[in-house]
Design a protein around this motif. Structure first.
Motif, PDB file in Angstrom:
ATOM      1  N   LEU A  21       0.832  -1.206   0.000  1.00  0.00           N
ATOM      2  CA  LEU A  21       0.000   0.000   0.000  1.00  0.00           C
ATOM      3  C   LEU A  21       0.864   1.252   0.000  1.00  0.00           C
ATOM      4  CD1 LEU A  21      -2.871  -0.970   2.479  1.00  0.00           C
ATOM      5  CD2 LEU A  21      -2.976  -0.815  -0.018  1.00  0.00           C
ATOM      6  N   PHE A  22       1.988   1.203   0.694  1.00  0.00           N
ATOM      7  CA  PHE A  22       2.908   2.336   0.702  1.00  0.00           C
ATOM      8  C   PHE A  22       3.465   2.576  -0.702  1.00  0.00           C
ATOM      9  CE2 PHE A  22       7.360   3.801   1.055  1.00  0.00           C
ATOM     10  CZ  PHE A  22       7.121   5.079   1.550  1.00  0.00           C
ATOM     11  N   LEU A  23       3.854   1.512  -1.387  1.00  0.00           N
ATOM     12  CA  LEU A  23       4.389   1.642  -2.737  1.00  0.00           C
ATOM     13  C   LEU A  23       3.310   2.112  -3.716  1.00  0.00           C
ATOM     14  CD1 LEU A  23       6.619  -1.571  -2.835  1.00  0.00           C
ATOM     15  CD2 LEU A  23       7.379   0.809  -2.630  1.00  0.00           C
ATOM     16  N   ILE A  24       2.069   1.709  -3.479  1.00  0.00           N
ATOM     17  CA  ILE A  24       0.957   2.173  -4.309  1.00  0.00           C
ATOM     18  C   ILE A  24       0.793   3.683  -4.162  1.00  0.00           C
ATOM     19  CG2 ILE A  24      -1.571   2.180  -4.453  1.00  0.00           C
ATOM     20  CD1 ILE A  24      -1.454  -0.866  -4.024  1.00  0.00           C
ATOM     21  N   SER A  25       0.903   4.186  -2.929  1.00  0.00           N
ATOM     22  CA  SER A  25       0.796   5.633  -2.716  1.00  0.00           C
ATOM     23  C   SER A  25       1.925   6.373  -3.416  1.00  0.00           C
ATOM     24  CB  SER A  25       0.807   5.951  -1.217  1.00  0.00           C
ATOM     25  OG  SER A  25       2.058   5.640  -0.636  1.00  0.00           O
ATOM     26  N   PHE A  26       3.111   5.771  -3.441  1.00  0.00           N
ATOM     27  CA  PHE A  26       4.234   6.380  -4.157  1.00  0.00           C
ATOM     28  C   PHE A  26       3.947   6.446  -5.656  1.00  0.00           C
ATOM     29  CE2 PHE A  26       7.858   5.244  -6.881  1.00  0.00           C
ATOM     30  CZ  PHE A  26       8.581   6.434  -6.800  1.00  0.00           C
ATOM     31  N   ALA A  68      13.618   1.586   1.566  1.00  0.00           N
ATOM     32  CA  ALA A  68      13.521   0.593   2.644  1.00  0.00           C
ATOM     33  C   ALA A  68      12.250  -0.232   2.482  1.00  0.00           C
ATOM     34  CB  ALA A  68      13.539   1.296   3.997  1.00  0.00           C
ATOM     35  N   GLY A  69      11.130   0.447   2.160  1.00  0.00           N
ATOM     36  CA  GLY A  69       9.863  -0.254   1.960  1.00  0.00           C
ATOM     37  C   GLY A  69       9.918  -1.187   0.768  1.00  0.00           C
ATOM     38  N   LEU A  70      10.557  -0.731  -0.300  1.00  0.00           N
ATOM     39  CA  LEU A  70      10.686  -1.565  -1.492  1.00  0.00           C
ATOM     40  C   LEU A  70      11.536  -2.794  -1.207  1.00  0.00           C
ATOM     41  CD1 LEU A  70      10.304  -2.022  -4.547  1.00  0.00           C
ATOM     42  CD2 LEU A  70      12.331  -0.603  -4.917  1.00  0.00           C
ATOM     43  N   LEU A  71      12.647  -2.595  -0.525  1.00  0.00           N
ATOM     44  CA  LEU A  71      13.532  -3.708  -0.191  1.00  0.00           C
ATOM     45  C   LEU A  71      12.815  -4.715   0.703  1.00  0.00           C
ATOM     46  CD1 LEU A  71      16.362  -4.954  -0.313  1.00  0.00           C
ATOM     47  CD2 LEU A  71      16.979  -3.571   1.678  1.00  0.00           C
ATOM     48  N   LEU A  72      12.083  -4.208   1.689  1.00  0.00           N
ATOM     49  CA  LEU A  72      11.345  -5.084   2.592  1.00  0.00           C
ATOM     50  C   LEU A  72      10.262  -5.852   1.840  1.00  0.00           C
ATOM     51  CD1 LEU A  72      10.910  -6.017   5.500  1.00  0.00           C
ATOM     52  CD2 LEU A  72       9.397  -4.051   5.844  1.00  0.00           C
ATOM     53  N   VAL A  74      10.283  -6.717  -1.335  1.00  0.00           N
ATOM     54  CA  VAL A  74      10.938  -7.733  -2.172  1.00  0.00           C
ATOM     55  C   VAL A  74      11.410  -8.910  -1.322  1.00  0.00           C
ATOM     56  CG1 VAL A  74      12.946  -8.207  -3.625  1.00  0.00           C
ATOM     57  CG2 VAL A  74      11.642  -6.094  -3.954  1.00  0.00           C
ATOM     58  N   VAL A  75      12.040  -8.606  -0.182  1.00  0.00           N
ATOM     59  CA  VAL A  75      12.567  -9.655   0.691  1.00  0.00           C
ATOM     60  C   VAL A  75      11.433 -10.529   1.234  1.00  0.00           C
ATOM     61  CG1 VAL A  75      13.699 -10.105   2.899  1.00  0.00           C
ATOM     62  CG2 VAL A  75      14.651  -8.408   1.330  1.00  0.00           C
ATOM     63  N   GLN A  76      10.356  -9.883   1.683  1.00  0.00           N
ATOM     64  CA  GLN A  76       9.227 -10.640   2.219  1.00  0.00           C
ATOM     65  C   GLN A  76       8.586 -11.505   1.141  1.00  0.00           C
ATOM     66  OE1 GLN A  76       9.623 -10.802   5.267  1.00  0.00           O
ATOM     67  NE2 GLN A  76       7.968  -9.711   6.268  1.00  0.00           N
ATOM     68  N   ALA A  77       8.503 -10.979  -0.074  1.00  0.00           N
ATOM     69  CA  ALA A  77       7.938 -11.751  -1.184  1.00  0.00           C
ATOM     70  C   ALA A  77       8.783 -12.990  -1.458  1.00  0.00           C
ATOM     71  CB  ALA A  77       7.844 -10.880  -2.437  1.00  0.00           C
ATOM     72  N   LEU A  78      10.098 -12.807  -1.438  1.00  0.00           N
ATOM     73  CA  LEU A  78      11.010 -13.931  -1.677  1.00  0.00           C
ATOM     74  C   LEU A  78      10.885 -14.978  -0.569  1.00  0.00           C
ATOM     75  CD1 LEU A  78      13.309 -15.203  -3.301  1.00  0.00           C
ATOM     76  CD2 LEU A  78      14.919 -13.821  -1.974  1.00  0.00           C
ATOM     77  N   ILE A  79      10.828 -14.522   0.670  1.00  0.00           N
ATOM     78  CA  ILE A  79      10.712 -15.442   1.803  1.00  0.00           C
ATOM     79  C   ILE A  79       9.413 -16.232   1.735  1.00  0.00           C
ATOM     80  CG2 ILE A  79      10.424 -15.589   4.312  1.00  0.00           C
ATOM     81  CD1 ILE A  79      12.333 -13.207   4.556  1.00  0.00           C
ATOM     82  N   LEU A  80       8.301 -15.545   1.455  1.00  0.00           N
ATOM     83  CA  LEU A  80       7.007 -16.218   1.371  1.00  0.00           C
ATOM     84  C   LEU A  80       6.973 -17.228   0.230  1.00  0.00           C
ATOM     85  CD1 LEU A  80       4.579 -13.244   2.074  1.00  0.00           C
ATOM     86  CD2 LEU A  80       4.838 -15.305   3.465  1.00  0.00           C
ATOM     87  N   GLY A 112       6.790  -9.604 -10.304  1.00  0.00           N
ATOM     88  CA  GLY A 112       7.575  -8.777  -9.398  1.00  0.00           C
ATOM     89  C   GLY A 112       9.045  -8.746  -9.774  1.00  0.00           C
ATOM     90  N   THR A 113       9.578  -9.887 -10.220  1.00  0.00           N
ATOM     91  CA  THR A 113      10.976  -9.946 -10.644  1.00  0.00           C
ATOM     92  C   THR A 113      11.211  -9.070 -11.873  1.00  0.00           C
ATOM     93  OG1 THR A 113      11.205 -12.199  -9.790  1.00  0.00           O
ATOM     94  CG2 THR A 113      12.835 -11.470 -11.402  1.00  0.00           C
ATOM     95  N   LEU A 114      10.283  -9.137 -12.832  1.00  0.00           N
ATOM     96  CA  LEU A 114      10.396  -8.300 -14.036  1.00  0.00           C
ATOM     97  C   LEU A 114      10.346  -6.817 -13.671  1.00  0.00           C
ATOM     98  CD1 LEU A 114       8.060 -10.277 -16.487  1.00  0.00           C
ATOM     99  CD2 LEU A 114      10.559 -10.180 -16.502  1.00  0.00           C
ATOM    100  N   LEU A 115       9.472  -6.468 -12.737  1.00  0.00           N
ATOM    101  CA  LEU A 115       9.357  -5.071 -12.311  1.00  0.00           C
ATOM    102  C   LEU A 115      10.606  -4.611 -11.573  1.00  0.00           C
ATOM    103  CD1 LEU A 115       5.639  -4.964 -11.128  1.00  0.00           C
ATOM    104  CD2 LEU A 115       6.620  -3.843 -13.140  1.00  0.00           C
ATOM    105  N   LEU A 116      11.212  -5.500 -10.796  1.00  0.00           N
ATOM    106  CA  LEU A 116      12.442  -5.150 -10.088  1.00  0.00           C
ATOM    107  C   LEU A 116      13.568  -4.880 -11.092  1.00  0.00           C
ATOM    108  CD1 LEU A 116      13.975  -4.798  -7.439  1.00  0.00           C
ATOM    109  CD2 LEU A 116      14.439  -7.266  -7.463  1.00  0.00           C
ATOM    110  N   MET A 117      13.667  -5.702 -12.125  1.00  0.00           N
ATOM    111  CA  MET A 117      14.681  -5.494 -13.163  1.00  0.00           C
ATOM    112  C   MET A 117      14.446  -4.169 -13.874  1.00  0.00           C
ATOM    113  SD  MET A 117      14.743  -9.400 -14.655  1.00  0.00           S
ATOM    114  CE  MET A 117      15.761  -8.975 -16.063  1.00  0.00           C
ATOM    115  N   PHE A 118      13.166  -3.878 -14.173  1.00  0.00           N
ATOM    116  CA  PHE A 118      12.836  -2.611 -14.822  1.00  0.00           C
ATOM    117  C   PHE A 118      13.188  -1.438 -13.925  1.00  0.00           C
ATOM    118  CE2 PHE A 118       9.599   0.738 -14.523  1.00  0.00           C
ATOM    119  CZ  PHE A 118       9.868   1.423 -15.705  1.00  0.00           C
ATOM    120  N   LEU A 119      12.899  -1.565 -12.630  1.00  0.00           N
ATOM    121  CA  LEU A 119      13.154  -0.474 -11.702  1.00  0.00           C
ATOM    122  C   LEU A 119      14.633  -0.131 -11.647  1.00  0.00           C
ATOM    123  CD1 LEU A 119      12.084   1.474  -9.566  1.00  0.00           C
ATOM    124  CD2 LEU A 119      12.381  -0.329  -7.867  1.00  0.00           C
TER     125      LEU A 119
END
Length: 224
Positions: A21-26, A68-72, A74-80, A112-119
Protein backbone atom coordinates in the motif's frame (compact mmCIF):
# COMPACT_ATOMS: atom_id res chain seq x y z
CA UNK A 1 3.81 -5.86 16.21
CA UNK A 2 5.77 -8.44 18.19
CA UNK A 3 8.91 -10.04 16.81
CA UNK A 4 7.23 -13.44 16.85
CA UNK A 5 4.28 -12.18 14.85
CA UNK A 6 6.53 -10.60 12.22
CA UNK A 7 8.31 -13.95 11.78
CA UNK A 8 5.04 -15.81 11.28
CA UNK A 9 3.52 -16.42 7.86
CA UNK A 10 0.62 -14.11 8.65
CA UNK A 11 3.00 -11.43 9.92
CA UNK A 12 5.04 -11.57 6.73
CA UNK A 13 1.87 -11.20 4.67
CA UNK A 14 0.80 -8.20 6.75
CA UNK A 15 4.18 -6.58 6.12
CA UNK A 16 3.74 -7.33 2.43
CA UNK A 17 0.31 -5.69 2.50
CA UNK A 18 1.50 -2.57 4.33
CA UNK A 19 4.59 -2.08 2.15
CA UNK A 20 2.47 -2.76 -0.93
CA UNK A 21 0.00 0.00 0.00
CA UNK A 22 2.91 2.34 0.70
CA UNK A 23 4.39 1.64 -2.74
CA UNK A 24 0.96 2.17 -4.31
CA UNK A 25 0.80 5.63 -2.72
CA UNK A 26 4.23 6.38 -4.16
CA UNK A 27 3.01 5.38 -7.61
CA UNK A 28 0.25 8.00 -7.38
CA UNK A 29 2.71 10.79 -6.50
CA UNK A 30 5.25 9.68 -9.10
CA UNK A 31 2.57 9.43 -11.78
CA UNK A 32 1.23 12.90 -10.97
CA UNK A 33 4.69 14.51 -11.24
CA UNK A 34 5.55 12.70 -14.47
CA UNK A 35 2.16 13.51 -15.98
CA UNK A 36 3.21 17.17 -15.97
CA UNK A 37 4.87 16.45 -19.32
CA UNK A 38 1.36 16.40 -20.81
CA UNK A 39 1.38 20.21 -20.58
CA UNK A 40 3.64 19.83 -23.64
CA UNK A 41 5.48 23.08 -22.89
CA UNK A 42 8.98 21.83 -23.54
CA UNK A 43 9.21 20.32 -20.08
CA UNK A 44 9.05 23.61 -18.15
CA UNK A 45 6.17 22.52 -15.89
CA UNK A 46 7.62 19.04 -15.46
CA UNK A 47 11.02 20.44 -14.46
CA UNK A 48 9.35 22.57 -11.77
CA UNK A 49 7.80 19.42 -10.30
CA UNK A 50 11.06 17.50 -10.64
CA UNK A 51 13.00 20.29 -8.91
CA UNK A 52 10.53 20.25 -6.03
CA UNK A 53 10.94 16.49 -5.67
CA UNK A 54 14.73 16.74 -5.84
CA UNK A 55 15.27 19.55 -3.33
CA UNK A 56 12.45 19.21 -0.80
CA UNK A 57 13.96 17.74 2.37
CA UNK A 58 10.77 15.85 3.21
CA UNK A 59 10.75 14.18 -0.20
CA UNK A 60 14.44 13.33 0.07
CA UNK A 61 13.86 11.74 3.48
CA UNK A 62 10.88 9.92 1.99
CA UNK A 63 13.19 8.38 -0.61
CA UNK A 64 15.02 6.54 2.15
CA UNK A 65 11.73 5.22 3.51
CA UNK A 66 10.67 4.31 -0.03
CA UNK A 67 13.80 2.28 -0.75
CA UNK A 68 13.52 0.59 2.64
CA UNK A 69 9.86 -0.25 1.96
CA UNK A 70 10.69 -1.57 -1.49
CA UNK A 71 13.53 -3.71 -0.19
CA UNK A 72 11.34 -5.08 2.59
CA UNK A 73 8.55 -5.82 0.11
CA UNK A 74 10.94 -7.73 -2.17
CA UNK A 75 12.57 -9.66 0.69
CA UNK A 76 9.23 -10.64 2.22
CA UNK A 77 7.94 -11.75 -1.18
CA UNK A 78 11.01 -13.93 -1.68
CA UNK A 79 10.71 -15.44 1.80
CA UNK A 80 7.01 -16.22 1.37
CA UNK A 81 7.64 -17.80 -2.03
CA UNK A 82 10.38 -20.05 -0.62
CA UNK A 83 8.24 -20.98 2.39
CA UNK A 84 5.32 -21.90 0.14
CA UNK A 85 7.59 -24.13 -1.95
CA UNK A 86 8.95 -25.83 1.17
CA UNK A 87 5.42 -26.43 2.41
CA UNK A 88 4.66 -28.31 -0.81
CA UNK A 89 7.90 -30.10 -1.78
CA UNK A 90 5.94 -32.51 -3.97
CA UNK A 91 3.55 -30.97 -6.43
CA UNK A 92 0.04 -32.27 -6.95
CA UNK A 93 -0.38 -34.88 -9.68
CA UNK A 94 -2.78 -32.55 -11.45
CA UNK A 95 -3.28 -28.91 -10.65
CA UNK A 96 -6.03 -26.86 -12.24
CA UNK A 97 -4.86 -23.44 -11.04
CA UNK A 98 -7.10 -21.58 -13.45
CA UNK A 99 -10.14 -23.02 -11.71
CA UNK A 100 -9.34 -21.20 -8.47
CA UNK A 101 -7.26 -18.15 -9.40
CA UNK A 102 -6.15 -15.93 -12.27
CA UNK A 103 -2.83 -16.57 -13.99
CA UNK A 104 -1.41 -13.24 -12.83
CA UNK A 105 -2.23 -13.97 -9.18
CA UNK A 106 -0.22 -17.19 -9.57
CA UNK A 107 2.60 -15.29 -11.30
CA UNK A 108 3.21 -12.52 -8.78
CA UNK A 109 6.78 -13.69 -8.23
CA UNK A 110 7.60 -13.54 -11.94
CA UNK A 111 5.84 -10.21 -12.46
CA UNK A 112 7.58 -8.78 -9.40
CA UNK A 113 10.98 -9.95 -10.64
CA UNK A 114 10.40 -8.30 -14.04
CA UNK A 115 9.36 -5.07 -12.31
CA UNK A 116 12.44 -5.15 -10.09
CA UNK A 117 14.68 -5.49 -13.16
CA UNK A 118 12.84 -2.61 -14.82
CA UNK A 119 13.15 -0.47 -11.70
CA UNK A 120 16.94 -0.90 -11.66
CA UNK A 121 17.13 0.24 -15.30
CA UNK A 122 14.74 3.12 -14.59
CA UNK A 123 16.85 4.31 -11.66
CA UNK A 124 19.97 4.26 -13.83
CA UNK A 125 18.19 6.27 -16.53
CA UNK A 126 16.82 9.00 -14.28
CA UNK A 127 17.46 8.84 -10.52
CA UNK A 128 21.22 8.28 -10.73
CA UNK A 129 21.59 11.13 -13.24
CA UNK A 130 19.43 13.54 -11.25
CA UNK A 131 21.10 12.76 -7.92
CA UNK A 132 24.71 11.93 -8.77
CA UNK A 133 26.01 12.36 -12.33
CA UNK A 134 24.30 15.66 -13.09
CA UNK A 135 21.78 16.82 -15.66
CA UNK A 136 22.40 18.47 -19.06
CA UNK A 137 22.11 22.14 -18.19
CA UNK A 138 19.05 24.16 -17.23
CA UNK A 139 15.75 24.99 -18.90
CA UNK A 140 14.40 28.48 -19.69
CA UNK A 141 13.26 28.89 -16.07
CA UNK A 142 16.67 28.00 -14.66
CA UNK A 143 15.58 24.59 -13.37
CA UNK A 144 17.63 21.43 -13.82
CA UNK A 145 16.56 19.89 -17.11
CA UNK A 146 15.47 16.35 -16.26
CA UNK A 147 13.03 16.64 -19.15
CA UNK A 148 15.98 16.64 -21.57
CA UNK A 149 17.03 13.28 -20.12
CA UNK A 150 13.53 11.94 -20.79
CA UNK A 151 13.73 13.14 -24.39
CA UNK A 152 17.05 11.41 -24.96
CA UNK A 153 16.01 8.22 -23.19
CA UNK A 154 12.72 7.84 -25.03
CA UNK A 155 14.32 8.24 -28.45
CA UNK A 156 15.61 4.68 -28.10
CA UNK A 157 13.19 2.10 -29.47
CA UNK A 158 14.10 -0.81 -27.20
CA UNK A 159 13.83 1.40 -24.12
CA UNK A 160 10.30 2.48 -25.06
CA UNK A 161 9.31 -1.15 -25.68
CA UNK A 162 10.83 -2.15 -22.33
CA UNK A 163 8.90 0.57 -20.50
CA UNK A 164 5.59 -0.36 -22.13
CA UNK A 165 6.03 -4.08 -21.41
CA UNK A 166 7.03 -3.27 -17.83
CA UNK A 167 3.87 -1.21 -17.37
CA UNK A 168 1.81 -4.15 -18.60
CA UNK A 169 3.54 -6.27 -15.95
CA UNK A 170 2.80 -3.56 -13.38
CA UNK A 171 -0.89 -3.57 -14.34
CA UNK A 172 -1.20 -7.32 -13.77
CA UNK A 173 0.84 -7.10 -10.57
CA UNK A 174 -1.50 -4.42 -9.24
CA UNK A 175 -4.64 -6.27 -10.32
CA UNK A 176 -3.84 -8.90 -7.72
CA UNK A 177 -1.76 -6.88 -5.28
CA UNK A 178 -4.14 -3.94 -4.73
CA UNK A 179 -7.08 -5.97 -3.46
CA UNK A 180 -4.83 -8.58 -1.84
CA UNK A 181 -3.19 -5.91 0.34
CA UNK A 182 -6.55 -4.84 1.80
CA UNK A 183 -7.64 -8.45 2.22
CA UNK A 184 -4.41 -9.37 4.04
CA UNK A 185 -4.93 -6.50 6.47
CA UNK A 186 -8.40 -7.80 7.25
CA UNK A 187 -10.22 -4.94 5.55
CA UNK A 188 -13.02 -7.12 4.19
CA UNK A 189 -16.69 -6.23 4.42
CA UNK A 190 -19.64 -6.92 2.16
CA UNK A 191 -20.37 -3.19 1.93
CA UNK A 192 -16.98 -1.86 0.87
CA UNK A 193 -15.02 -4.85 -0.48
CA UNK A 194 -16.74 -4.57 -3.91
CA UNK A 195 -15.73 -0.88 -3.99
CA UNK A 196 -12.12 -1.76 -3.15
CA UNK A 197 -12.13 -4.36 -5.93
CA UNK A 198 -13.53 -1.91 -8.51
CA UNK A 199 -11.13 0.83 -7.38
CA UNK A 200 -8.25 -1.63 -7.66
CA UNK A 201 -9.20 -2.54 -11.23
CA UNK A 202 -9.44 1.11 -12.29
CA UNK A 203 -6.18 1.98 -10.53
CA UNK A 204 -4.37 -1.06 -11.97
CA UNK A 205 -5.29 -0.03 -15.50
CA UNK A 206 -5.14 3.76 -15.28
CA UNK A 207 -1.77 4.29 -13.56
CA UNK A 208 0.25 1.89 -15.78
CA UNK A 209 -1.55 3.28 -18.85
CA UNK A 210 -0.48 6.83 -18.01
CA UNK A 211 3.09 5.70 -17.36
CA UNK A 212 3.20 3.76 -20.66
CA UNK A 213 1.67 6.63 -22.62
CA UNK A 214 4.51 8.98 -21.71
CA UNK A 215 7.39 7.22 -23.52
CA UNK A 216 5.11 6.38 -26.47
CA UNK A 217 4.06 10.01 -27.03
CA UNK A 218 7.63 11.27 -26.60
CA UNK A 219 8.96 8.64 -29.00
CA UNK A 220 6.37 9.61 -31.60
CA UNK A 221 7.20 13.29 -31.18
CA UNK A 222 3.68 14.19 -30.04
CA UNK A 223 5.12 15.55 -26.78
CA UNK A 224 8.17 17.69 -27.50
Amino acid sequence: MSKGFLKSSIGKKVVMGLTGLFLISFLVVHCFINALIFFNDGGLTFNIGAAFMAHNWLIRAGEIVLFAGLLLHVVQALILTLENKRARPIGYAKVDGAANSSWYSRSMGLLGTLLLMFLIIHLVHFWVKSRFTGLPGEDANGNENLYAVMQETFKITWVVILYVLSMISLAYHLLHGFQSAFQTLGLNHKNYTPLIKKTGIVFSILIPFIFALMPILMYLGIIK
